[in-house]
Design a protein around this motif. Structure first.
Motif, short mmCIF file in Angstrom:
data_model
loop_
_atom_site.label_atom_id
_atom_site.label_comp_id
_atom_site.label_asym_id
_atom_site.label_seq_id
_atom_site.Cartn_x
_atom_site.Cartn_y
_atom_site.Cartn_z
N THR A 693 -46.56 106.87 -61.18
CA THR A 693 -45.36 106.35 -61.92
C THR A 693 -44.16 106.61 -61.06
O THR A 693 -43.90 107.87 -60.50
N LEU A 694 -43.46 105.69 -60.72
CA LEU A 694 -42.31 105.61 -59.93
C LEU A 694 -41.13 105.91 -60.80
O LEU A 694 -40.25 106.60 -60.31
N LEU A 695 -40.91 105.13 -61.91
CA LEU A 695 -39.79 105.22 -62.75
C LEU A 695 -39.99 104.51 -64.03
O LEU A 695 -40.94 103.74 -64.24
N GLU A 696 -38.98 104.92 -65.01
CA GLU A 696 -38.87 104.27 -66.33
C GLU A 696 -37.71 103.79 -66.26
O GLU A 696 -36.71 104.40 -66.03
N TRP A 697 -37.33 102.33 -66.78
CA TRP A 697 -36.01 101.70 -66.73
C TRP A 697 -35.92 101.07 -68.28
O TRP A 697 -36.61 100.48 -68.50
N ASN A 698 -35.00 101.63 -68.93
CA ASN A 698 -34.65 101.17 -70.18
C ASN A 698 -33.65 99.94 -70.03
O ASN A 698 -32.36 100.09 -69.54
N TYR A 699 -33.96 98.63 -70.07
CA TYR A 699 -33.44 97.56 -69.92
C TYR A 699 -32.57 97.25 -71.44
O TYR A 699 -33.13 97.74 -72.42
N ASN A 700 -31.72 96.74 -70.99
CA ASN A 700 -30.52 96.30 -72.25
C ASN A 700 -30.95 94.94 -72.92
O ASN A 700 -32.02 94.31 -72.49
N LYS A 701 -30.36 94.84 -74.23
CA LYS A 701 -30.86 93.40 -74.93
C LYS A 701 -30.37 92.43 -74.01
O LYS A 701 -29.43 92.33 -73.03
N MET A 702 -31.44 91.66 -73.77
CA MET A 702 -31.41 90.28 -72.71
C MET A 702 -30.53 89.08 -73.62
O MET A 702 -31.25 88.56 -74.64
N THR A 703 -29.59 88.67 -72.99
CA THR A 703 -29.01 87.31 -73.55
C THR A 703 -29.88 86.19 -73.37
O THR A 703 -30.72 86.33 -72.38
N ALA A 704 -29.63 85.22 -74.39
CA ALA A 704 -30.61 84.10 -74.14
C ALA A 704 -30.37 83.43 -72.68
O ALA A 704 -29.21 83.51 -72.13
N ASN A 705 -31.43 82.97 -72.32
CA ASN A 705 -31.40 82.22 -70.81
C ASN A 705 -30.87 83.23 -69.68
O ASN A 705 -30.25 82.58 -68.76
N ASN A 723 -57.69 98.47 -48.31
CA ASN A 723 -56.77 97.54 -47.64
C ASN A 723 -55.57 96.94 -48.83
O ASN A 723 -55.10 96.11 -48.27
N ARG A 724 -55.46 97.47 -49.85
CA ARG A 724 -54.73 96.91 -50.59
C ARG A 724 -54.30 98.01 -51.68
O ARG A 724 -54.83 98.86 -52.16
N PHE A 725 -53.06 97.61 -52.30
CA PHE A 725 -52.73 98.46 -53.73
C PHE A 725 -51.92 97.64 -54.53
O PHE A 725 -51.44 96.33 -54.28
N MET A 726 -51.47 98.01 -55.76
CA MET A 726 -50.81 97.25 -56.59
C MET A 726 -49.40 97.96 -57.19
O MET A 726 -49.65 99.14 -57.17
N LEU A 727 -48.58 96.85 -57.44
CA LEU A 727 -47.32 97.52 -58.05
C LEU A 727 -47.26 96.93 -59.51
O LEU A 727 -47.70 95.77 -59.72
N LEU A 728 -47.26 97.95 -60.45
CA LEU A 728 -47.75 97.38 -61.87
C LEU A 728 -46.25 97.62 -62.57
O LEU A 728 -45.52 98.67 -62.63
N LEU A 729 -45.89 96.69 -63.48
CA LEU A 729 -44.57 97.07 -64.58
C LEU A 729 -45.26 96.63 -65.57
O LEU A 729 -45.67 95.64 -66.21
#
Lengths: 751, 751
Positions: A693-705, A723-729
């Motif tokens: 786990t790299l980080l937790e990000w609390n994002y704000n309310k997202m305005t429409a569009n 030969n590969r790895f993954m980035l997970l969000l």
């Protein structure tokens, strides 16, 4: 002779109009060919209409399928001969003043029509319907001939340049994903029709919405023949069948214009922004005795479409000397700016005569599944049939329609301009009635060096003028791309510069990305149906792989790109492994472009990959879908990248080495017309069984569009196997917003 | 009532056509005004027609000249009242079936016409001639009224934005070199005319030259009224009067189309590339008895004009994603690419009704003296009268003609589009007959943020369509600038960034510089005629200097720019010194731009400064010529920079300091269509009485239409007295190729 009413059978695949009070008579056809115009065919074979001369011959002569191995070459001789369709019919009983018409919605490309050996018609152009009154020339037993000329070829030119003095789609002359195989013949519904002599032949309900979108001013135009004194009614019904607007009157001449006001229309929306609401209009014509002699229905959707300036477009250019600001390519539907996610649509088949409503429906459903709201109908191919537009109207998908010009310099000779004027008028008058129509475009890449048309080209000035006169309220664009829009690149990595799609997108700033490609091989199952087993492994140039576009199609080792695939993932041990890795790269590359285009919103307003589908099974191609309708793995990657709301990451390269600092920006993207509540994203790396786990990000309310930019994560890449790895969000409580990216991995000291 | 034939008097200032067999009757006019449309004027004053309502009132009421001090403000009230022209005439004797017409070549802007108190006509638009048959409504004594509406103003808008829903030239609403003074009234020739009832009213001889330019295919179209059965002849004569082509026939209807082939036409060329050869065509109409009843002559020049891609334009853009290549702005005349040196032409007078053929001739002669071959008729002003185009035809100067749109967003409302359709058709059909016409352009700076029109604007799509339908063989451009073309800068030095024109041009790479300005003050003589003596020195904002555009006109201290002038040359001791230094800066700045544009040939193809002339005497302005036709010193600098062949230098700044290394590239420029022999340039610096020879350069034979780059000279600037020095380029045996540049000098340790 049997007479049958085809009403039910033809419903919807014929025109927008459901017609009663007319009888359609199906014809039985045969086909023959000859070396020149004067010699009649010496042999006749059964013909399926609509279809293609090539398919009739192949059926009769038992040709192997054109898509297997190199068999497309067997069809080449058919370009240069004359084909004749033949059909015999008895004169039908005509009551009172009934007339008998020969109607065809499309004959490809230059042809003459003979009735009882008299030439009664000539036309160049496949998009203008034929509508001939045969009545006065009928005998008891009649013979119709449709003589098809050899395909047009401009002398001294090669491949698609041969089509540069014709309105025939150039793709079939040879393209980097289309074999040389030029269809010809009757390609749309064709029949005899008995009609009363009084007839409304065109009903158009052009409208303008007021600024508030609360009122439609409709210009209803009814035109036809022998209409004077006839009564008509025109009724608009809502989705529940309720009458909401009505006009009645008596014809004073053969054209009646009826201005109507319709208050508070339900608006038509693309599927991801609302409901694609369609009204039904019913037109009836009555003779003097009050008997109904015509009854037609069609759909109407009310929407306003504009191209408005992209946000930030007006403040540029900043420095003197100043050139102009970019042309606008931001679609605004019903006053709402919409980010267009879509794709480039190519003909679903080499032979357009074989394309059915069902084939269209399956592909359009896949486009909607991919979260697309727009299709660019690429100008190298055909203008689609009515069923296509009806489906787009009903399913709520915007259609960017190009005229059949692509990659050539269409010089404005008098003859070419007159064919183009005829064909464009037919195309505009048919398609302008569809709410799904979002844009008229002159054609593909006409302002680039490989085409060399310019703003001065008379063909494009004609098309602009035609669209302005016939359909002024739909935007028009000379070509794609215009200033500020980008086409390309078409490979994951440029071999000359080493630049990957991740760096290319990062340095790009365009108002719209209306073409960009990522090649991916077809699945092994499909490959086995087109490449003989002895050629299957390993893939080699000079075999069926090459003529199915895996080698030497475009720059580098396109479209298979085995060198790039194996540079990232090592030598493939099997066809299965090569295909899997190739399809993975296609998906990861496409995700990068779609998501980066979206991150560049609002200056950027369109992302449409090259290409969606394909007209025959290729071995490798930029398409998301293998012929006829089989999604590749990349299709699902794109589908995820086009979700209305998702967590997204910008990183600047594909391969990372042990000990290097991995770095990625985190974003939340929102294309919805409504706000999205605040939430939390957890950012992880994963390799083998390990997860960090790299980080937790609390994002704000997202305005429409509106998108939201988050933190940049950084982490020193450890020792891993593989030969590969993954980035997970991972978005808490919203797995539907999660995203994951596969990246290549290299251990220190070894490559 | 007197009847006089005005044939001789009106020759040439009326139309292209010299007309016989018709009688023109001059009318005597009076003018009155009233507050609203219904109230008749209470007072009448004599009127001069053509002219302007403002001038009639000013004459009658003894107003001070509008250009002196602040007197332009006295005229403001006239914008908002109704003006009525009145004229009485007796019914003339009409022989046999003669008809009496009221004809006006231009009434500005919205008006009604009444005959004997009956309204017989209404029009919005000053460029569409009026042509009314009065015959059936005539009494013995008749009264004509022309009622002019208040000038159009879009509510809620300021200055020229008020004109954005009208086809009236916006400049007069206020611009940074034009006072607020909006002309109105009958502005072109206006008269009664007796004509036989049979009449050809339009003769057009559209032609296309073959690829080799050795043959013209002419489409002669003759149209009019009551022509059936009438005989006609049309004869083309060369410059010696010899008949070279003839068509004769009998009208079968009111429109006759006669295709003609003309072999080996002498071509029309701009004056610096050949002879502006004009043929004369004579048209005659005969009645059934063989009597000639119409005789018209006009000029025809044969030339082919194209916009072709600028050299190097096709190889760009290089990188993917690719946008389009630039639109072409390289003029090709008769197959030859021509570097266009020219200027922006603005209305020669605030009141277009006062512009005579002689005024046009004097200005066009000055343009030719300046070595210009093109005039851009800026869209903020009027479309010029016939005499202007006749003179450009005869003298060999290309005309870039803009429609009257500038700096506004002309929204495509139905009313505006219908006026624009009418006005553009009138403009196109009149001007397309002139060989000097090189380009149709939609208007000025419409795609920039201060206008906000786009490729989607219906007004521009209409204009493109109109030009395509009516005159397809003349290029069309939406606006200036389009992609790749530059407008500006308009000052010698940007005060915010310190960047001078020398650096600005060096970093610029455009296909065309179609506007760039350098302000210069008017000469002292002129200043004394517009600024009261108590305000003359020192110049101050808030005085007549300001309303004559010396202060607060545009960015910085425009247009006088006293701060910049004095920064280079020290505080001015007198008006004379300030004017001399200001005019010097204007000339040196303009030389830099013209010569650098030419050095950027062939990618760059046009250099046209902002602006040539002015419609009233400004105190300071970018113009080369003070009102009405008095060249500033900068005019002669530009004339030198535009010589077909000259030695030229690129240096990167204006002021050089003692001890600094002066550096300048040396070039030879050649715009001639022929080679120029090799020669020698001596490069010198001169300051006070000192002359230093830096280098001698032997240049090679110069290929036609090709420049030659020479060495860079370098020299450490010594101690000099004074604040300026000169760079001299002397061409052995060819003083006509010599060039000299004045530069500013600063001694070390002192500024």
């Amino acid at each position: 002779m049997k007479r049958f009413v085809l009403l039910i059978l033809l419903l919807g695949c014929l025109t927008t109009w459901t017609e009663a009070q007319s009888e359609q008579i199906k014809l039985k056809w045969e086909l023959g060919h000859s070396k020149d115009a004067k010699t009649p065919p010496s042999k006749w074979v059964p013909s399926i209409v609509p279809g293609a001369v090539q398919l009739d011959i192949a059926r009769a002569e038992k040709y192997a399928p054109h898509y297997y191995a190199e068999h497309w070459k067997d069809y080449l001789w058919m370009e240069d001969v004359y084909f004749t369709y033949r059909s015999s019919f008895k004169k039908p009983a005509l009551i009172s003043d009934d007339r008998l018409y020969f109607r065809s919605l499309g004959i490809d490309y230059e042809f003459e029509i003979y009735l009882n050996n008299e030439k009664i018609f000539y036309q160049e152009g496949m998009f203008t319907p034929v509508y001939l009154d045969l009545t006065d020339k009928l005998k008891e037993n009649n013979q119709l001939l449709v003589k098809i000329f050899p395909v047009p070829k401009l002398p001294g030119m090669q491949v698609h340049k041969q089509a540069s003095q014709s309105a025939k789609p150039p793709v079939a002359y040879g393209w980097d994903w289309h074999p040389r195989l030029i269809p010809s013949g009757i390609w749309d519904d064709t029949f005899l029709e008995i009609q009363p002599s009084a007839r409304v032949t065109d009903i158009s309900a052009d409208y303008v919405l007021n600024d508030e979108l609360t009122r439609a001013e409709i210009d209803l135009t009814l035109s036809g023949r022998n209409l004077k004194g006839g009564k008509y009614s025109w009724i608009l019904r809502d989705i529940s069948g309720k009458d909401v607007l009505k006009a009645e009157g008596t014809f004073k001449s053969d054209e009646e214009k009826v201005p109507l006001t319709f208050d508070k229309p339900e608006l038509w929306w693309p599927h991801d922004h609302g409901s694609p609401y369609l009204y039904t209009s019913s037109f009836s014509l009555f003779d003097q005795s009050g008997k109904q002699i015509q009854d037609q229905r069609s759909k109407i959707g009310f929407r306003r479409v504009r191209l408005v300036m992209n946000e930030g477009g007006w403040i540029e250019p900043v420095k003197f000397p100043k050139t102009r600001s970019v042309p606008p390519v931001q679609f605004e539907i019903n006053g709402r700016k919409i980010f267009c996610k879509g794709t480039n649509w190519v003909p679903p088949d080499i032979f357009p005569g074989t394309i059915t409503r069902e084939r269209y429906a399956r592909l359009i459903d896949l486009a909607i599944e991919a979260n697309f709201n727009i299709l660019r109908i690429w100008g190298g191919g055909i203008v689609n049939k009515e069923a296509f537009y009806e489906l787009c109207d009903a399913k709520g998908i915007l259609v960017w329609t190009e005229f059949p010009l692509a990659g050539n310099n269409y010089e404005g000779t008098p003859r070419y301009l007159s064919v183009l004027e005829q064909e464009s008028a037919s195309i505009i008058n048919r398609i302008k009635k569809h709410p799904s129509l979002a844009l008229w475009c002159g054609g593909n890449e006409l302002f680039n060096t490989w085409s060399r048309m310019t703003d001065q080209s008379l063909a494009l000035r004609l098309l602009n003028s035609q669209c302005f006169r016939l359909d002024p309220n739909t935007p028009f664009m000379n070509t794609s791309p215009v200033m500020g829009m980008g086409h390309g690149y078409y490979i994951f990595r440029n071999e000359a510069t080493g630049e990957e799609v991740f760096q290319l997108m990062d340095r790009s700033k365009f108002t719209a990305y209306t073409e960009f490609g990522m090649p991916g091989p077809a699945s092994v199952d499909i490959l086995k149906t087109i490449i003989p087993s002895n050629e299957l492994w390993p893939p080699k140039a000079g075999t069926s792989w090459e003529s199915h576009h895996a080698f030497k199609a475009w720059e580098g080792n396109t479209w298979l790109c085995q060198d790039i695939i194996e540079d990232y993932f090592g030598k493939s041990g099997s066809l299965e492994e090569l295909v899997a890795n190739g399809q993975l790269l296609q998906g990861e590359g496409y995700k990068c472009i779609y998501e980066e285009s979206r991150r560049q919103k609002p200056y950027c307003s369109i992302a449409a990959n090259w290409c969606f589908n394909e007209p025959w099974p290729t071995a490798a191609n930029n398409s998301l879908i293998s012929y006829p309708d089989i999604p590749k793995a990349g299709f699902y990657a794109v589908k995820n990248a086009c979700r209305p709301v998702l967590a997204s990451s910008r990183f600047l390269k594909f391969r990372w080495s042990e000990g290097e600092i991995f770095s990625a920006e985190i974003w939340m993207l929102n294309d919805l017309p409504e706000d999205v509540p605040a939430g939390k994203v957890t950012i992880k790396l994963s390799a083998g069984n390990e997860q960090i786990t790299l980080l937790e990000w609390n994002y704000n309310k997202m305005t429409a569009n509106t998108n939201q930019t988050g933190p940049t994560v950084r982490y020193r890449i450890p020792y891993w196997t593989g030969n590969r790895f993954m980035l997970l969000l991972e978005v808490e409580g919203h797995p539907e917003f999660n995203s994951e990216y596969t990246l290549a991995y290299k251990r220190a000291g070894k490559r």
